[in-house]
Design a protein around this motif. Sequence first.
Motif, PDB file in Angstrom:
ATOM      1  N   LYS A  68       4.054  -4.218   0.069  1.00  0.00           N
ATOM      2  CA  LYS A  68       4.399  -3.073   1.372  1.00  0.00           C
ATOM      3  C   LYS A  68       4.786  -1.979   0.572  1.00  0.00           C
ATOM      4  N   ASN A  69       4.418  -0.697   0.952  1.00  0.00           N
ATOM      5  CA  ASN A  69       5.127   0.578   1.415  1.00  0.00           C
ATOM      6  C   ASN A  69       6.404   0.813   2.272  1.00  0.00           C
ATOM      7  N   LYS A  74       3.122   4.428   5.297  1.00  0.00           N
ATOM      8  CA  LYS A  74       3.148   2.885   5.801  1.00  0.00           C
ATOM      9  C   LYS A  74       2.046   2.109   5.091  1.00  0.00           C
ATOM     10  N   PHE A  75       2.391   1.063   4.421  1.00  0.00           N
ATOM     11  CA  PHE A  75       0.960  -0.213   4.725  1.00  0.00           C
ATOM     12  C   PHE A  75       1.180  -1.424   3.785  1.00  0.00           C
ATOM     13  N   THR A  76       0.790  -2.636   4.314  1.00  0.00           N
ATOM     14  CA  THR A  76       1.476  -3.629   3.818  1.00  0.00           C
ATOM     15  C   THR A  76      -0.655  -4.002   3.567  1.00  0.00           C
ATOM     16  N   LEU A  77      -0.180  -5.012   1.864  1.00  0.00           N
ATOM     17  CA  LEU A  77      -1.812  -5.097   2.079  1.00  0.00           C
ATOM     18  C   LEU A  77      -0.736  -7.079   1.808  1.00  0.00           C
ATOM     19  N   ASP A  78      -1.837  -7.707   1.717  1.00  0.00           N
ATOM     20  CA  ASP A  78      -1.588  -9.508   1.584  1.00  0.00           C
ATOM     21  C   ASP A  78      -3.539  -9.819   0.301  1.00  0.00           C
ATOM     22  N   HIS A  79      -3.004  -9.904  -0.931  1.00  0.00           N
ATOM     23  CA  HIS A  79      -3.772 -10.663  -1.627  1.00  0.00           C
ATOM     24  C   HIS A  79      -3.590 -11.810  -2.692  1.00  0.00           C
ATOM     25  N   VAL A  90      -2.501  -5.702 -11.102  1.00  0.00           N
ATOM     26  CA  VAL A  90      -1.960  -5.260  -9.216  1.00  0.00           C
ATOM     27  C   VAL A  90      -2.218  -3.593  -9.456  1.00  0.00           C
ATOM     28  N   LYS A  91      -1.512  -2.996  -9.821  1.00  0.00           N
ATOM     29  CA  LYS A  91      -1.664  -1.881  -9.825  1.00  0.00           C
ATOM     30  C   LYS A  91      -3.142  -0.380  -9.712  1.00  0.00           C
ATOM     31  N   GLU A  92      -3.927  -1.378 -10.339  1.00  0.00           N
ATOM     32  CA  GLU A  92      -5.283  -0.606 -10.390  1.00  0.00           C
ATOM     33  C   GLU A  92      -6.577  -1.528  -9.529  1.00  0.00           C
ATOM     34  N   TYR A  93      -5.496  -3.033  -8.281  1.00  0.00           N
ATOM     35  CA  TYR A  93      -5.797  -3.406  -6.959  1.00  0.00           C
ATOM     36  C   TYR A  93      -5.424  -2.203  -6.149  1.00  0.00           C
ATOM     37  N   LEU A  94      -4.446  -1.695  -6.553  1.00  0.00           N
ATOM     38  CA  LEU A  94      -3.506  -0.300  -5.687  1.00  0.00           C
ATOM     39  C   LEU A  94      -4.369   0.610  -5.423  1.00  0.00           C
ATOM     40  N   THR A 132       7.968  -4.465  -3.309  1.00  0.00           N
ATOM     41  CA  THR A 132       7.556  -3.716  -2.711  1.00  0.00           C
ATOM     42  C   THR A 132       7.225  -2.280  -3.240  1.00  0.00           C
ATOM     43  N   VAL A 133       6.145  -1.317  -3.006  1.00  0.00           N
ATOM     44  CA  VAL A 133       5.865  -0.712  -3.797  1.00  0.00           C
ATOM     45  C   VAL A 133       6.202   1.261  -3.312  1.00  0.00           C
ATOM     46  N   MET A 134       6.292   1.518  -4.502  1.00  0.00           N
ATOM     47  CA  MET A 134       7.226   4.147  -4.952  1.00  0.00           C
ATOM     48  C   MET A 134       6.187   3.670  -4.942  1.00  0.00           C
TER      49      MET A 134
END
Length: 192
Positions: A68-69, A74-79, A90-94, A132-134
């Motif tokens: 979640k950013n 703003k975005f929300t991703l479920d994975h 996880v960063k590579e996925y983003l 939380t994604v920054m």
Amino acid sequence: MTSPEHEFVSKFLTLATLSQPVLPSDYKKPLLQVNTLGVALPALKYKYSPKKGLKSASSQKSLKLTLKNIRPPKFTLDHEFDPNDTVYQVKEYLISEGKAQEANQLKLLLKGKVLHDSELLSGLNTDTAIITVMISRVNKPDISTQEPSIPTQYPMTLPWKAIESALSSELKDSQQVASALARLQKGWKMAK
């Protein structure tokens, strides 16, 4: 006045080099003959089961993360991730989802704690987590700080006779004048 560290090293090296080593530098002892490994450690005061940590990590089939950013955009991703995946994966996925361009732009937080790239997701000790994604901005080179390239326009021909006469007035030897003029003409041709 010498420091205690310097004095210790000096005495240690002096004592260490007084006698020749008993064993050669390539000495190897078979593992079965090794009885002790240095200083004996006291017994643990609690029961430690090395399989306990491995069992919990291997029993998890997948780990569901909600990324979640909270800043715009703003975005929300479920994975679902494997427990043996790292935070870097996880960063590579983003990045693959187009949320960032580089991994060093991303900072992932769990309950306010920064997650490091080499950390395993099984270390989160949960089946589901909200991360939380920054995302920081990409540092683009500032165009205004670079010197503008000004195209230099050279005249098609130079007054070589005037240059030769100026050289001959400074240099008295005709061979030096001819050599200097040849070097100038060669440099001029290379600069074009």
